[in-house]
Write a protein that holds these residues in place. Structure first.
Motif, PDB file in Angstrom:
ATOM      1  N   TYR A 192       2.115   0.419  -3.097  1.00  0.00           N
ATOM      2  CA  TYR A 192       0.778   0.688  -3.626  1.00  0.00           C
ATOM      3  C   TYR A 192      -0.071   1.469  -2.635  1.00  0.00           C
ATOM      4  N   ARG A 193       0.264   1.383  -1.361  1.00  0.00           N
ATOM      5  CA  ARG A 193      -0.587   1.999  -0.348  1.00  0.00           C
ATOM      6  C   ARG A 193      -0.644   3.508  -0.536  1.00  0.00           C
ATOM      7  N   GLY A 194      -1.853   4.049  -0.595  1.00  0.00           N
ATOM      8  CA  GLY A 194      -2.066   5.471  -0.819  1.00  0.00           C
ATOM      9  C   GLY A 194      -2.177   5.859  -2.272  1.00  0.00           C
ATOM     10  N   ASP A 195      -1.862   4.933  -3.193  1.00  0.00           N
ATOM     11  CA  ASP A 195      -2.030   5.229  -4.612  1.00  0.00           C
ATOM     12  C   ASP A 195      -3.504   5.203  -5.000  1.00  0.00           C
ATOM     13  N   VAL A 222     -10.166   8.068 -22.639  1.00  0.00           N
ATOM     14  CA  VAL A 222     -10.066   6.742 -22.031  1.00  0.00           C
ATOM     15  C   VAL A 222     -11.306   6.388 -21.227  1.00  0.00           C
ATOM     16  N   ALA A 223     -12.200   7.348 -20.988  1.00  0.00           N
ATOM     17  CA  ALA A 223     -13.410   7.143 -20.174  1.00  0.00           C
ATOM     18  C   ALA A 223     -13.036   6.671 -18.770  1.00  0.00           C
ATOM     19  N   ALA A 224     -12.292   7.511 -18.054  1.00  0.00           N
ATOM     20  CA  ALA A 224     -11.912   7.208 -16.675  1.00  0.00           C
ATOM     21  C   ALA A 224     -13.156   7.248 -15.792  1.00  0.00           C
ATOM     22  N   LEU A 225     -13.468   6.141 -15.148  1.00  0.00           N
ATOM     23  CA  LEU A 225     -14.689   6.051 -14.343  1.00  0.00           C
ATOM     24  C   LEU A 225     -14.333   5.863 -12.873  1.00  0.00           C
ATOM     25  N   GLY A 226     -14.577   4.673 -12.325  1.00  0.00           N
ATOM     26  CA  GLY A 226     -14.396   4.466 -10.899  1.00  0.00           C
ATOM     27  C   GLY A 226     -12.952   4.611 -10.452  1.00  0.00           C
ATOM     28  N   MET A 227     -12.763   5.121  -9.233  1.00  0.00           N
ATOM     29  CA  MET A 227     -11.425   5.265  -8.660  1.00  0.00           C
ATOM     30  C   MET A 227     -11.500   5.060  -7.153  1.00  0.00           C
ATOM     31  N   ARG A 228     -10.426   4.515  -6.587  1.00  0.00           N
ATOM     32  CA  ARG A 228     -10.310   4.362  -5.139  1.00  0.00           C
ATOM     33  C   ARG A 228      -8.860   4.551  -4.730  1.00  0.00           C
ATOM     34  N   PHE A 229      -8.684   5.145  -3.564  1.00  0.00           N
ATOM     35  CA  PHE A 229      -7.378   5.102  -2.926  1.00  0.00           C
ATOM     36  C   PHE A 229      -7.151   3.687  -2.405  1.00  0.00           C
ATOM     37  N   TYR A 230      -5.973   3.143  -2.666  1.00  0.00           N
ATOM     38  CA  TYR A 230      -5.687   1.816  -2.131  1.00  0.00           C
ATOM     39  C   TYR A 230      -5.198   1.958  -0.695  1.00  0.00           C
ATOM     40  N   ASP A 231      -6.013   1.472   0.250  1.00  0.00           N
ATOM     41  CA  ASP A 231      -5.678   1.574   1.665  1.00  0.00           C
ATOM     42  C   ASP A 231      -5.574   0.207   2.314  1.00  0.00           C
ATOM     43  N   GLY A 232      -5.421  -0.845   1.489  1.00  0.00           N
ATOM     44  CA  GLY A 232      -5.302  -2.196   2.021  1.00  0.00           C
ATOM     45  C   GLY A 232      -3.862  -2.566   2.330  1.00  0.00           C
ATOM     46  N   ASP A 233      -3.701  -3.799   2.853  1.00  0.00           N
ATOM     47  CA  ASP A 233      -2.378  -4.292   3.223  1.00  0.00           C
ATOM     48  C   ASP A 233      -1.924  -5.478   2.375  1.00  0.00           C
ATOM     49  N   ALA A 234      -2.754  -5.940   1.434  1.00  0.00           N
ATOM     50  CA  ALA A 234      -2.406  -7.134   0.680  1.00  0.00           C
ATOM     51  C   ALA A 234      -1.401  -6.863  -0.430  1.00  0.00           C
ATOM     52  N   PHE A 235      -1.460  -5.681  -1.053  1.00  0.00           N
ATOM     53  CA  PHE A 235      -0.570  -5.357  -2.161  1.00  0.00           C
ATOM     54  C   PHE A 235       0.786  -4.911  -1.610  1.00  0.00           C
ATOM     55  N   PRO A 236       1.813  -4.884  -2.435  1.00  0.00           N
ATOM     56  CA  PRO A 236       3.114  -4.377  -1.976  1.00  0.00           C
ATOM     57  C   PRO A 236       2.986  -2.980  -1.371  1.00  0.00           C
ATOM     58  N   ALA A 237       3.906  -2.657  -0.471  1.00  0.00           N
ATOM     59  CA  ALA A 237       3.802  -1.432   0.323  1.00  0.00           C
ATOM     60  C   ALA A 237       3.752  -0.172  -0.525  1.00  0.00           C
TER      61      ALA A 237
END
Length: 372
Positions: free
Chosen positions: A286-289, A269-284
């Motif tokens: 998602y946080r930490g995913d 699949v060529a997995a490239l960029g990744m980030r932990f989601y630490d924002g508050d805009a998405f449903p709860a």
């Protein structure tokens, strides 16, 4: 094209075609399949070759590229989710300025053969300084584009992919002191990582890794790994995916010697960029995913990837079956047409997510609003 490092251009953003594809438009993004309540827009449609993303202290979004040889700075001065100014900091470099990182007011750029600093960059977007070499890197073309990030410890981290499909003695992650350029190898056996981030909860480094080619459509998987400090070798080239001995370099018991992936991703699949989601805009939930950009396969009889995936790190560590699931799909149509290839993701202070696309030369803005 000549190597012009000091030309800077600031201009109001407009959609512009690139030689390899059409520009991204809001209409194109209507093809994306997002969870209910999410929306996608074009943050910038004028970023040829857009790949790695980094965020400055004043909200500047820095974008590196590979084939285009450019480094961009994007500014959204009115906060509407669309960049209204673009600055060209580096233009036409033959050395693939792919990785970008912001640290203590300076922009760091990872070229094929070096990491360079552009000091006090956010106050000099209209007149960028000449890049100052911090450390030299071993130069090679295959997997020679580098991913770069600033760690929570104030150091720089860079991936050095193996210059081959499969070979020995290569594939590392380096920790670099930005003051003196001294480096430490912190991970080995990493074929080609083009994305990593640190857990907000534990501070541990997690990274994607691209599996080797030529073992068939469904082997090996790409990997999501975690560096705990207990062991530092992740298996390449002797073992792939935690349980597949390499037919040339491996042995029946090879995989027992190395750190297996926390999560096996899709094959090729060529997995490239990744980030932990630490924002508050998405449903709860998602946080930490972990949000992963899958650039998409090139060597598989049926294409796969071309999407954003979501990984629950706790479920991945526990080995539950629902840890890895789609987030945003649609860059690959049901008929097999490719119209975009996500590369990197970046969480903005607003909690919205930016996604770079080197195929369309664009950066997208994904946000959430409760369904009406």
């Amino acid at each position: 094209m000549p190597h012009r490092l000091l030309r800077a251009v600031a201009l109001v953003m407009v959609a512009a075609a690139t030689p390899s594809c059409q520009s991204a438009t809001e209409h194109d993004l209507a093809r994306l399949k997002l969870p209910e309540g999410f929306t996608a827009g074009v943050y910038s449609a004028d970023v040829p070759g857009a790949r790695s993303l980094a965020l400055g202290a004043r909200g500047t979004v820095f974008v590196g590229s590979r084939d285009a040889g450019n480094v961009y700075a994007l500014r959204d001065t009115d906060g509407d989710g669309h960049a209204d100014h673009r600055h060209l900091l580096i233009e036409g470099s033959p050395d693939s300025p792919n990785g970008v990182a912001f640290l203590d007011g300076d922009l760091y750029v990872a070229f094929t053969d070096r990491i360079a600093r552009l000091p006090a960059i956010e106050s000099r977007l209209d007149d960028p300084p000449a890049p100052q070499t911090v450390v030299r890197l071993p130069r090679y073309d295959h997997h020679g584009w580098r991913y770069l990030a600033a760690g929570p410890d104030g150091a720089l981290y860079v991936g050095l992919g193996a210059p081959c499909n499969v070979c020995e003695r290569y594939g590392e992650i380096w920790r670099i002191d930005p003051d003196n350029g001294e480096h430490t190898v912190i991970a080995r056996g990493v074929r080609n990582t083009v994305g990593f981030d640190w857990s907000p909860q534990t501070g541990t480094l997690w990274f994607t890794d691209n599996g080797r080619d030529m073992l068939g459509d469904n082997r090996p998987p790409d990997e999501l790994n975690r560096l705990t400090g207990e062991r530092t070798h992740f298996g390449f080239p002797y073992c792939h995916g935690g349980d597949i001995p390499d037919p040339e370099y491996g042995s029946p018991d090879a995989c027992a010697r190395y750190v297996p992936p926390v999560q096996r991703l899709g094959p090729h699949v060529a997995a490239l960029g990744m980030r932990f989601y630490d924002g508050d805009a998405f449903p709860a939930d998602y946080r930490g995913d972990i949000l992963i950009a899958e650039h998409g396969s090139w060597n598989r009889s049926e294409r796969i990837g071309y999407r954003l995936m979501r990984v629950d790190p706790e479920a991945a560590l526990a080995g539950t079956g629902d840890a890895y699931r789609p987030f945003v799909t649609g860059w690959l149509t049901d008929s097999g047409e490719i119209w975009g290839r996500p590369v990197d993701v970046l969480v903005l202070p607003s909690g919205a997510l930016l996604v770079s696309d080197d195929y369309r030369g664009a950066v997208y803005h994904i946000d959430y609003g409760p369904p009406g």
